[in-house]
Write an enzyme that holds these catalytic residues in place. Structure first.
Site, short mmCIF file in Angstrom:
data_model
loop_
_atom_site.label_atom_id
_atom_site.label_comp_id
_atom_site.label_asym_id
_atom_site.label_seq_id
_atom_site.Cartn_x
_atom_site.Cartn_y
_atom_site.Cartn_z
N ASP A 1 0.90 -1.15 0.00
CA ASP A 1 0.00 0.00 0.00
C ASP A 1 0.94 1.20 0.00
O ASP A 1 1.66 1.42 0.98
CB ASP A 1 -0.88 0.00 1.25
CG ASP A 1 -1.86 1.16 1.22
OD1 ASP A 1 -1.43 2.29 0.91
OD2 ASP A 1 -3.04 0.95 1.50
N HIS A 2 0.94 1.96 -1.08
CA HIS A 2 2.01 2.96 -1.21
C HIS A 2 1.92 4.05 -0.13
O HIS A 2 2.88 4.77 0.10
CB HIS A 2 2.07 3.55 -2.62
CG HIS A 2 1.04 4.60 -2.91
ND1 HIS A 2 -0.22 4.29 -3.35
CD2 HIS A 2 1.07 5.95 -2.83
CE1 HIS A 2 -0.91 5.40 -3.53
NE2 HIS A 2 -0.14 6.43 -3.21
N ASP B 1 -11.47 2.01 -4.15
CA ASP B 1 -10.16 2.46 -4.62
C ASP B 1 -9.31 3.01 -3.47
O ASP B 1 -8.10 2.86 -3.46
CB ASP B 1 -10.36 3.56 -5.69
CG ASP B 1 -9.07 3.98 -6.37
OD1 ASP B 1 -8.19 3.11 -6.55
OD2 ASP B 1 -8.93 5.16 -6.73
N HIS C 1 -5.85 2.81 1.56
CA HIS C 1 -5.12 4.01 2.00
C HIS C 1 -5.74 4.67 3.25
O HIS C 1 -5.03 4.98 4.20
CB HIS C 1 -5.08 5.04 0.87
CG HIS C 1 -4.51 4.51 -0.41
ND1 HIS C 1 -3.54 3.54 -0.43
CD2 HIS C 1 -4.75 4.81 -1.71
CE1 HIS C 1 -3.23 3.27 -1.70
NE2 HIS C 1 -3.96 4.02 -2.49
N LYS D 1 -12.54 12.54 -6.01
CA LYS D 1 -11.80 13.01 -7.19
C LYS D 1 -12.39 14.33 -7.64
O LYS D 1 -13.55 14.63 -7.37
CB LYS D 1 -11.98 12.02 -8.33
CG LYS D 1 -11.46 10.63 -8.05
CD LYS D 1 -10.02 10.51 -8.45
CE LYS D 1 -9.51 9.11 -8.29
NZ LYS D 1 -8.07 9.07 -8.07
#
Ligand code: BG6
Length: 503
Positions: free
Chosen positions: A189-190, A247, A252, A352
């Site tokens: 998970d970045h 997403d 995150h 977004k």
């Protein structure tokens, strides 16, 4: 910091085998991260990058394409000598899951390259591929014996999305665990590569002053915001079947939530930290369908303006269904059923095409218990927030009340700010360096364990189900370039609270 492998040392000799080597992720993040590690002298002395591609891509083509990517996406000026040294380690290898024999050939080819490079059989298989390729590739690696650890190590790095709901995540875990053991899997998970995110643990547990007030007695609520200016761009097909919730939230936003809300781990090692994170995610209360609808807001953007750019309707994006009910914005109210957090709401929002890019955790402390200043000019004190932010700046901020200079008691809210860049001169990075380096040294503290991934999906599943059933009913719209749907404000207003302003 870790009690695991030392972070000073160079990793063991190894091969870095990338599936999806011609893809965007490899060019944009993986190779620039390897370059940054090379520039910091943190790659193994004996090293090889096996770039896996379908038939017909030569080693020279592959190196040229990776070099182009590096020039475009490097986070710092490219030193030609370092880049050449890295590219000299790159070998192109052909493999295609539709052709099992190609994996047998790949094994033989890898053995040969590794003999020459002296990488001693240690291999990191990095799946930078679309998720539907994870299992087929892993199965072929398993069938050909490439995942077997025989005095060597073999690791599998899996990118997100890890499943698309609870059932698929469970299946993926179960299937992978037939091929490798948990310690061999590195689920990326970045967000865990971001400095500020890692710093949450240090802030909480290396300081004596925060933990005593880090609970329901002193904290009123927590807001977690991951808002983006970017629209969906060319990812229409992926995004329309995914949506903002899947997403961003189980991965995150839950990384942020679990680090903020977890109990102190007994040790700073992968087992203890990952167990504590998994436990808090499992304590997220499961809402009924009615509660899920009441405690959530979903929105989809319509045409608007962000800065100087005109943005079209979400539904007009290529490969998005013209009558799509996919959310591009999600806000949730969650509660954590444990001793520390009972009664403290966690409000999460992400979307977004909003007016700003902001990633932050805002912890709102309770008001002072006694209105001592009620006879002064002040009737409402400003709020006490601690804000841990990664975007637009990395840092920590405290908001508190102070007296305005002058003969009368007048109180105003002020801010005490710590910004990483003011204190530390860090080289710009992709965020993947730490993660890739940790894979190579075998430290999986920053990677998700199967139980946490499943606990994350479990917590969002009631919302996925309730939204699916409701279809278009309850889907709000918001103009691109705004703060999101107005109903998101009502979610907090109902509780007498409000979101921090974004703009
Ligand atoms: C990715 C999502 O995982 O994270 C993207 O798929 C999103 O949709 C991105 O834009 C956000 O990452 P960051 O680091 O820019 O906050």
């Amino acid at each position: 910091m870790s009690e695991g492998p030392s972070k000073q040392k160079k990793p063991d000799p190894c091969s870095f085998v990338i599936f999806g080597a011609t893809g965007d992720l490899t060019h944009r993040l993986v190779i620039p991260a390897l370059y940054n590690l090379a520039a910091s002298n943190l790659l193994p002395d004996n090293f090889c990058v096996a770039a896996v591609a379908r038939k017909g891509v030569s080693g020279a083509d592959m190196r040229n394409s990776l070099m182009d990517g590096l020039r475009k996406f490097a986070t710092r000026p490219v030193d030609e000598e370092v880049a050449m040294r890295l590219l000299a380690c790159v070998t192109a290898i052909e493999a295609d899951v539709k052709d099992p024999a190609s994996f047998d050939a790949m094994r033989d080819q890898l053995d040969k390259v590794e003999d020459i490079r002296g990488t001693r059989g240690n291999r990191l298989f990095y799946l930078a591929t679309p998720p539907n390729a994870f299992l087929p590739i892993a199965r072929e690696l398993g069938r050909t014996g490439m995942l077997r650890e025989n005095g060597t190590w073999r690791r599998l790095v899996v990118e997100k999305p890890f499943g698309t709901d609870l059932a698929s995540a469970r299946t993926l875990n179960a299937e992978l665990l037939k091929l490798v053991t948990e310690h061999q899997i590195y689920r990326i998970d970045h967000y865990l590569g971001k400095e500020t995110v890692q710093n949450i643990l240090v802030l909480r547990f290396a300081n004596g002053m925060f933990e005593p007030i880090w609970n329901r007695n002193h904290i009123d609520h927590v807001q977690i915001t991951v808002d983006e200016k970017l629209g969906v761009g060319h990812r229409g097909s992926f995004y329309d079947s995914t949506g903002a919730l899947r997403d961003m939230v189980p991965n995150h936003l839950f990384q942020l939530l679990s680090l903020v809300a977890m109990e102190p781990p007994v040790k700073f090692d992968a087992h203890s930290v990952r167990s504590a994170k998994g436990e808090v995610l499992s304590a997220i209360q499961t809402p009924t369908e009615a509660e899920a609808l009441q405690n959530s807001v979903r929105g989809q953007y319509v045409a608007g303006r962000i800065g100087d750019a005109d943005i079209g309707d979400y539904r007009a994006i290529a490969e998005v269904q013209p009558n799509s009910t996919t959310e591009t914005y999600a806000a949730l109210k969650l509660t954590i059923d444990n001793w520390r957090w009972a009664g403290v709401p966690f409000y999460l929002r992400t979307g977004k095409a909003l007016c700003t890019k902001r990633t932050e955790i805002a912890i709102k402390f309770k008001q002072a218990p006694f209105a001592m200043f009620r006879d002064t000019q002040v009737d409402r004190l400003s709020q006490n927030f601690m804000i841990i932010s990664t975007e637009p700046t990395e840092g920590i901020e405290l908001q508190f009340n102070t007296k305005v200079p002058g003969p009368t008691i007048n109180i105003d809210g002020v801010e005490m700010k710590f910004r990483y860049k003011d204190y530390f001169k860090a080289e710009p990075s992709t965020g993947y360096e730490t993660l890739i380096y940790d894979c190579m040294i075998g430290d999986n503290i920053l990677f998700q364990r199967a139980d946490s991934v499943e606990a994350g999906w479990q917590a969002v599943q009631p919302f996925i189900d309730a939204w699916k059933k409701a279809g278009a009913a309850g889907l709000e719209t918001y103009k691109a370039g705004t703060e999101g749907p107005a109903r998101a404000d009502e979610l907090l207003a109902r509780d007498g609270r409000s979101w921090r302003k974004l703009g």
